[in-house]
Design a protein around this motif. Structure first.
Motif, PDB file in Angstrom:
ATOM      1  N   SER A   1     -30.441  -0.640  -2.782  1.00 49.91           N
ATOM      2  CA  SER A   1     -31.842  -0.231  -2.741  1.00 49.91           C
ATOM      3  C   SER A   1     -32.037   1.025  -1.892  1.00 49.91           C
ATOM      4  N   ILE A   2     -31.346   1.072  -0.740  1.00 47.64           N
ATOM      5  CA  ILE A   2     -31.458   2.243   0.136  1.00 47.64           C
ATOM      6  C   ILE A   2     -30.882   3.478  -0.541  1.00 47.64           C
ATOM      7  N   ILE A   3     -29.704   3.322  -1.110  1.00 49.88           N
ATOM      8  CA  ILE A   3     -29.038   4.463  -1.733  1.00 49.88           C
ATOM      9  C   ILE A   3     -29.803   4.947  -2.954  1.00 49.88           C
ATOM     10  N   ALA A   4     -30.435   4.015  -3.680  1.00 44.94           N
ATOM     11  CA  ALA A   4     -31.182   4.404  -4.872  1.00 44.94           C
ATOM     12  C   ALA A   4     -32.310   5.372  -4.535  1.00 44.94           C
ATOM     13  N   VAL A   5     -32.873   5.225  -3.328  1.00 47.22           N
ATOM     14  CA  VAL A   5     -33.962   6.118  -2.908  1.00 47.22           C
ATOM     15  C   VAL A   5     -33.419   7.347  -2.199  1.00 47.22           C
ATOM     16  N   ALA A   6     -32.614   7.129  -1.159  1.00 48.52           N
ATOM     17  CA  ALA A   6     -32.129   8.246  -0.344  1.00 48.52           C
ATOM     18  C   ALA A   6     -31.080   9.076  -1.062  1.00 48.52           C
ATOM     19  N   GLY A   7     -30.261   8.435  -1.910  1.00 49.36           N
ATOM     20  CA  GLY A   7     -29.191   9.160  -2.577  1.00 49.36           C
ATOM     21  C   GLY A   7     -29.679  10.245  -3.498  1.00 49.36           C
ATOM     22  N   ARG A   8     -30.859  10.079  -4.056  1.00 53.03           N
ATOM     23  CA  ARG A   8     -31.406  11.074  -4.968  1.00 53.03           C
ATOM     24  C   ARG A   8     -32.186  12.159  -4.239  1.00 53.03           C
ATOM     25  N   ARG A   9     -32.238  12.064  -2.934  1.00 57.14           N
ATOM     26  CA  ARG A   9     -32.947  13.073  -2.138  1.00 57.14           C
ATOM     27  C   ARG A   9     -32.009  13.665  -1.085  1.00 57.14           C
ATOM     28  N   SER A  10     -30.717  13.672  -1.379  1.00 58.20           N
ATOM     29  CA  SER A  10     -29.724  14.071  -0.388  1.00 58.20           C
ATOM     30  C   SER A  10     -29.876  15.524   0.037  1.00 58.20           C
ATOM     31  N   MET A  11     -30.205  16.426  -0.888  1.00 64.12           N
ATOM     32  CA  MET A  11     -30.346  17.829  -0.516  1.00 64.12           C
ATOM     33  C   MET A  11     -31.561  18.039   0.377  1.00 64.12           C
ATOM     34  N   THR A  12     -32.640  17.316   0.125  1.00 61.53           N
ATOM     35  CA  THR A  12     -33.818  17.407   0.988  1.00 61.53           C
ATOM     36  C   THR A  12     -33.488  16.934   2.397  1.00 61.53           C
ATOM     37  N   VAL A  13     -32.784  15.822   2.504  1.00 62.98           N
ATOM     38  CA  VAL A  13     -32.390  15.313   3.815  1.00 62.98           C
ATOM     39  C   VAL A  13     -31.500  16.329   4.533  1.00 62.98           C
ATOM     40  N   TYR A  14     -30.524  16.877   3.815  1.00 63.40           N
ATOM     41  CA  TYR A  14     -29.600  17.820   4.447  1.00 63.40           C
ATOM     42  C   TYR A  14     -30.327  19.080   4.917  1.00 63.40           C
ATOM     43  N   LEU A  15     -31.179  19.647   4.087  1.00 63.61           N
ATOM     44  CA  LEU A  15     -31.841  20.901   4.433  1.00 63.61           C
ATOM     45  C   LEU A  15     -32.834  20.739   5.584  1.00 63.61           C
ATOM     46  N   TRP A  16     -33.523  19.606   5.634  1.00 62.46           N
ATOM     47  CA  TRP A  16     -34.623  19.463   6.583  1.00 62.46           C
ATOM     48  C   TRP A  16     -34.229  18.858   7.926  1.00 62.46           C
ATOM     49  N   HIS A  17     -33.092  18.145   7.989  1.00 65.57           N
ATOM     50  CA  HIS A  17     -32.850  17.383   9.211  1.00 65.57           C
ATOM     51  C   HIS A  17     -32.658  18.270  10.438  1.00 65.57           C
ATOM     52  N   LEU A  18     -31.972  19.410  10.282  1.00 66.21           N
ATOM     53  CA  LEU A  18     -31.720  20.261  11.438  1.00 66.21           C
ATOM     54  C   LEU A  18     -32.974  21.003  11.899  1.00 66.21           C
ATOM     55  N   PRO A  19     -33.774  21.601  10.990  1.00 68.26           N
ATOM     56  CA  PRO A  19     -35.040  22.181  11.444  1.00 68.26           C
ATOM     57  C   PRO A  19     -35.954  21.163  12.124  1.00 68.26           C
ATOM     58  N   LEU A  20     -35.978  19.933  11.608  1.00 72.44           N
ATOM     59  CA  LEU A  20     -36.797  18.904  12.257  1.00 72.44           C
ATOM     60  C   LEU A  20     -36.258  18.576  13.642  1.00 72.44           C
ATOM     61  N   LEU A  21     -34.939  18.510  13.769  1.00 72.61           N
ATOM     62  CA  LEU A  21     -34.330  18.239  15.068  1.00 72.61           C
ATOM     63  C   LEU A  21     -34.631  19.356  16.061  1.00 72.61           C
ATOM     64  N   VAL A  22     -34.489  20.594  15.620  1.00 77.59           N
ATOM     65  CA  VAL A  22     -34.756  21.735  16.502  1.00 77.59           C
ATOM     66  C   VAL A  22     -36.231  21.773  16.892  1.00 77.59           C
ATOM     67  N   GLY A  23     -37.114  21.566  15.911  1.00 76.87           N
ATOM     68  CA  GLY A  23     -38.544  21.574  16.209  1.00 76.87           C
ATOM     69  C   GLY A  23     -38.949  20.466  17.160  1.00 76.87           C
ATOM     70  N   MET A  24     -38.418  19.268  16.946  1.00 70.73           N
ATOM     71  CA  MET A  24     -38.726  18.140  17.828  1.00 70.73           C
ATOM     72  C   MET A  24     -38.213  18.406  19.239  1.00 70.73           C
ATOM     73  N   SER A  25     -36.997  18.952  19.345  1.00 75.37           N
ATOM     74  CA  SER A  25     -36.436  19.248  20.661  1.00 75.37           C
ATOM     75  C   SER A  25     -37.258  20.309  21.375  1.00 75.37           C
ATOM     76  N   GLY A  26     -37.750  21.302  20.613  1.00 74.37           N
ATOM     77  CA  GLY A  26     -38.584  22.340  21.221  1.00 74.37           C
ATOM     78  C   GLY A  26     -39.900  21.802  21.739  1.00 74.37           C
ATOM     79  N   LEU A  27     -40.526  20.925  20.971  1.00 76.32           N
ATOM     80  CA  LEU A  27     -41.797  20.348  21.407  1.00 76.32           C
ATOM     81  C   LEU A  27     -41.614  19.449  22.620  1.00 76.32           C
ATOM     82  N   LEU A  28     -40.484  18.748  22.683  1.00 78.18           N
ATOM     83  CA  LEU A  28     -40.229  17.882  23.835  1.00 78.18           C
ATOM     84  C   LEU A  28     -40.099  18.685  25.131  1.00 78.18           C
TER      85      LEU A  28
END
Length: 451
Positions: free
Chosen positions: A291-318
């Motif tokens: 069930s998890i893979i059926a949802v996340a597996g089809r959005r792998s490029m979105t997860v890959y592209l966005w995770h680092l900008p989100l991490l950097v942005g969150m770290s900056g706001l902190l």
């Protein structure tokens, strides 16, 4: 030129979707997110500037760990499996290499276009609100890491129709030719450093060919002893070339531009994947994991592209809050990586819900015509220019906006993907039915064959 012979996988087996591919890709993606969470450690200074420490790279134990956990080659192996299957499926329906390039470009650049546009807008607003330009540039550079992978992966995927033709005629000769090109480039990179970037094509195409071999059952029909021997031999050779200082021992250093070390890792990882495939398939068969893979597996490029900008942005706001922040590298800092990872995953959920649909394969009415070949070629050039610029010179705020504009232009050039209406000639249909090998998926089994 005769085709190399090896046992072919049966049509029934080849047509089945392999759940191990989805599970391994999803696991590798989580590992990438976790590693990046252990790298970013910004420090805000009194003058408004920010410095960062790559904590993971500064740890002495990281070099041998990176050897074992450098899973980028595995992404290209999996991309080779799914890419070859998708190409054969499209070709059987009457499609050609330009149709394949159109589909691949749209699936990869639409999510990237959204990311670049949102980042460019957000960072310009931050700049107008008085955020120090050095901080803006630091956050901009954070997006360059996903883009280099996009450039390499896109180049490898666009080569699938051509490399598949070579593979079908002489798979081992094709692979051996790529290995020879890799070694040649590595031998000349000292005299001509810029030549090293040619291996962004040769290395990743060679690793992708391993996926071709896996898709055709080459590794499946090898004994466990043979697979173990390949794993041991490739790692011993890797230890030899790094031990005598022909290549650096740090695999992160070896990755951009890539060299022979990444191919050796890819060989080891492919054999390991085949060796563990029965257990991986069993795990992938657990219902809640499916069930998890059926949802996340089809959005792998979105997860890959966005995770680092989100991490950097969150770290900056902190940095702007009064929350106590442990010093990088301390035990408290390492324990804090757990909530940081969970926070990034939490932030990814709404992003995937909003932008994940851009990874869906767009289709049009069956009577629609696709773009001209000139439009496809122009779109490829338009996409690769800003991506290559970022890979060679680093990402700037101006290039971020320019890249978003180029990607949007490419999407407009490509348009929507028409549903293939051409059927192969009757004789070809008969040949396909008689063929012992078919990696075309059954109806409804497309999810891990088109990513």
């Amino acid at each position: 030129m005769e085709r190399d012979t090896y046992p072919a996988v049966s049509a029934a087996t080849a047509a089945q979707r392999d759940p191990a591919i989805d599970l391994v890709r999803f696991t590798c993606l989580l590992l990438v997110v976790a590693c990046h969470c252990m790298m970013v450690s910004p420090v805000l200074h009194r003058d408004g500037t920010v410095t960062t420490h790559n904590v993971l790279m500064e740890e002495g134990w990281f070099v041998p760990v990176a050897w074992a956990l450098m899973i980028v080659p595995l992404f290209f192996v999996l991309g080779g499996v799914t890419g070859l299957q998708s190409w054969r499926r499209l070709r059987a329906r009457g499609g050609n290499g330009f149709d394949f390039a159109q589909v691949r470009l749209l699936r990869l650049i639409r999510p990237a276009m959204a990311l670049l546009a949102v980042m460019w807008s957000g960072l310009w607003i931050a700049l107008l609100l008085g955020v120090h330009p050095q901080v803006i540039q630091l956050m901009t550079a954070g997006a360059a890491m996903p883009l280099w992978f996009l450039a390499a992966y896109l180049t490898a995927q666009l080569s699938v129709p051509l490399m598949a033709r070579f593979h079908e005629r002489a798979p081992m000769l094709t692979f051996g030719g790529l290995v020879a090109l890799i070694i040649t480039v590595d031998s000349l990179r000292g005299a001509l450093p810029v030549l090293a970037f040619a291996n962004m094509v040769f290395v990743w195409c060679a690793v992708q060919q391993l996926g071709f071999l896996m898709a055709d059952g080459f590794f499946e029909h090898r004994s466990r002893a043979w697979l173990v021997g390949v794993i041991v031999s490739s790692n011993l050779l890797l230890g030899l070339v790094t031990g005598v200082a022909v290549y650096p021992g740090n695999m992160v250093v070896n990755i951009n531009p890539p060299n022979l070390c990444l191919l050796l890792l890819g060989i080891s990882q492919t054999a390991t994947l085949q060796l563990l495939q029965r257990g991986i398939r069993w795990i992938a068969g657990v219902r809640w994991i499916q069930s998890i893979i059926a949802v996340a597996g089809r959005r792998s490029m979105t997860v890959y592209l966005w995770h680092l900008p989100l991490l950097v942005g969150m770290s900056g706001l902190l940095l702007l809050t009064e929350i106590a922040k442990p010093w990088a590298g301390t035990a408290e800092w390492w324990w804090a990586r757990i909530p940081v990872f969970l926070a990034v995953v939490t932030l990814l959920v709404p992003v995937v819900l909003i932008f994940g649909r851009l990874e869906k394969r767009p289709t049009a009415a069956s009577h629609a015509r696709g773009p001209s070949r000139a439009a496809v070629v122009t779109a490829v050039v338009v996409v690769l220019i800003p991506v290559a610029d970022a890979a060679f010179n680093g990402l700037t705020l101006a290039l971020l906006g320019g890249g978003a504009a180029c990607f949007a232009l490419a999407v407009l050039l490509l348009g929507r993907v028409p549903t293939p209406v051409l059927q192969p000639p009757q004789g070809k249909v008969a040949d396909l039915r008689k063929a012992p090998l078919s990696t075309l998926p059954e109806a409804g089994l497309r999810a891990n064959l088109e990513t």
